[in-house]
Design a protein around this motif. Structure first.
Motif, PDB file in Angstrom:
ATOM      1  N   LEU A  33     141.343  13.382   7.442  1.00  0.00           N
ATOM      2  CA  LEU A  33     142.212  13.755   8.499  1.00  0.00           C
ATOM      3  C   LEU A  33     143.831  13.452   8.176  1.00  0.00           C
ATOM      4  O   LEU A  33     143.663  12.140   8.093  1.00  0.00           O
ATOM      5  N   SER A  34     144.610  14.204   8.388  1.00  0.00           N
ATOM      6  CA  SER A  34     145.953  13.921   8.448  1.00  0.00           C
ATOM      7  C   SER A  34     146.607  13.592   9.760  1.00  0.00           C
ATOM      8  O   SER A  34     145.508  13.409  10.680  1.00  0.00           O
ATOM      9  N   ARG A  35     147.584  12.575   9.801  1.00  0.00           N
ATOM     10  CA  ARG A  35     148.231  12.071  10.823  1.00  0.00           C
ATOM     11  C   ARG A  35     148.102  13.254  12.057  1.00  0.00           C
ATOM     12  O   ARG A  35     147.681  12.979  13.270  1.00  0.00           O
ATOM     13  N   ALA A  36     148.506  14.494  11.542  1.00  0.00           N
ATOM     14  CA  ALA A  36     148.767  15.492  12.503  1.00  0.00           C
ATOM     15  C   ALA A  36     147.485  16.015  13.064  1.00  0.00           C
ATOM     16  O   ALA A  36     147.324  16.595  14.062  1.00  0.00           O
ATOM     17  N   GLN A  37     146.352  16.098  12.253  1.00  0.00           N
ATOM     18  CA  GLN A  37     145.119  16.357  12.618  1.00  0.00           C
ATOM     19  C   GLN A  37     144.111  15.459  13.526  1.00  0.00           C
ATOM     20  O   GLN A  37     143.373  15.948  14.311  1.00  0.00           O
ATOM     21  N   LEU A  38     144.596  14.085  13.216  1.00  0.00           N
ATOM     22  CA  LEU A  38     143.536  13.086  13.950  1.00  0.00           C
ATOM     23  C   LEU A  38     143.430  13.362  15.493  1.00  0.00           C
ATOM     24  O   LEU A  38     142.314  13.384  15.848  1.00  0.00           O
ATOM     25  N   LEU A  39     144.536  13.397  16.240  1.00  0.00           N
ATOM     26  CA  LEU A  39     144.070  13.356  17.758  1.00  0.00           C
ATOM     27  C   LEU A  39     143.671  14.653  18.272  1.00  0.00           C
ATOM     28  O   LEU A  39     142.939  14.768  19.236  1.00  0.00           O
ATOM     29  N   LYS A  40     143.853  15.864  17.576  1.00  0.00           N
ATOM     30  CA  LYS A  40     143.482  17.107  17.792  1.00  0.00           C
ATOM     31  C   LYS A  40     141.931  16.944  17.376  1.00  0.00           C
ATOM     32  O   LYS A  40     141.201  17.561  18.213  1.00  0.00           O
ATOM     33  N   PHE A  41     141.449  16.425  16.373  1.00  0.00           N
ATOM     34  CA  PHE A  41     140.069  16.297  15.967  1.00  0.00           C
ATOM     35  C   PHE A  41     139.374  15.286  17.013  1.00  0.00           C
ATOM     36  O   PHE A  41     138.301  15.956  17.444  1.00  0.00           O
ATOM     37  N   MET A  42     139.965  14.270  17.457  1.00  0.00           N
ATOM     38  CA  MET A  42     139.172  13.564  18.265  1.00  0.00           C
ATOM     39  C   MET A  42     139.207  13.923  19.681  1.00  0.00           C
ATOM     40  O   MET A  42     138.289  13.607  20.403  1.00  0.00           O
ATOM     41  N   GLY A  43     140.188  14.858  20.019  1.00  0.00           N
ATOM     42  CA  GLY A  43     140.012  15.492  21.240  1.00  0.00           C
ATOM     43  C   GLY A  43     138.977  16.587  21.431  1.00  0.00           C
ATOM     44  O   GLY A  43     138.287  16.668  22.561  1.00  0.00           O
TER      45      GLY A  43
END
Length: 124
Positions: A33-43
């Motif tokens: 995951l990229s930085r931009a994708q991390l929080l979206k994925f974890m959510g």
């Protein structure tokens, strides 16, 4: 699809490795995951334990992931290294983070919750 119970997260500058496991220890997913994708994925993941190696940015990411409803645990680097067996790469370290236990000769207390002082904001 099997439900995830623990996620091992290897932090880096730009690309993170996530390794999800079910309650029985079986692999549910492996994601880069990229930085931009991390929080979206974890959510999008169900609330579970997220284990990561304690490093410079671990408290920042730990607070952000905890705000999404996950239980975040930081593992001291000395406890992550013995868990990683053959592969000395990000994917191997991520599996080690997911292990959630200390290697031989280390106290079981190596796996700890984020300390309350980590959440204190500094006043400007």
């Amino acid at each position: 699809m099997e439900e995830v119970s623990i996620i091992g997260l290897d932090l880096a500058k730009n690309v993170f490795q996530a390794h999800g496991a079910g309650a029985d220890g079986s692999v549910v997913f492996r994601r880069k995951l990229s930085r931009a994708q991390l929080l979206k994925f974890m959510g999008e993941q169900p609330a579970c334990v997220v284990a990561m190696e304690a490093c410079a940015s671990a408290h920042h990411w730990g607070r952000a992931i905890a705000d999404l409803g996950h239980e975040v645990r930081l593992i001291p680097p000395a406890c992550v290294k013995p868990i990683v067996k053959r592969q000395k790469n990000r994917h191997g370290r991520c599996r080690g983070d997911r292990g959630g236990r200390c290697g031989p000769g280390h106290p079981a207390s190596c796996l700890g919750d984020l300390m309350p002082w980590a959440f204190q904001k500094t006043s400007s």
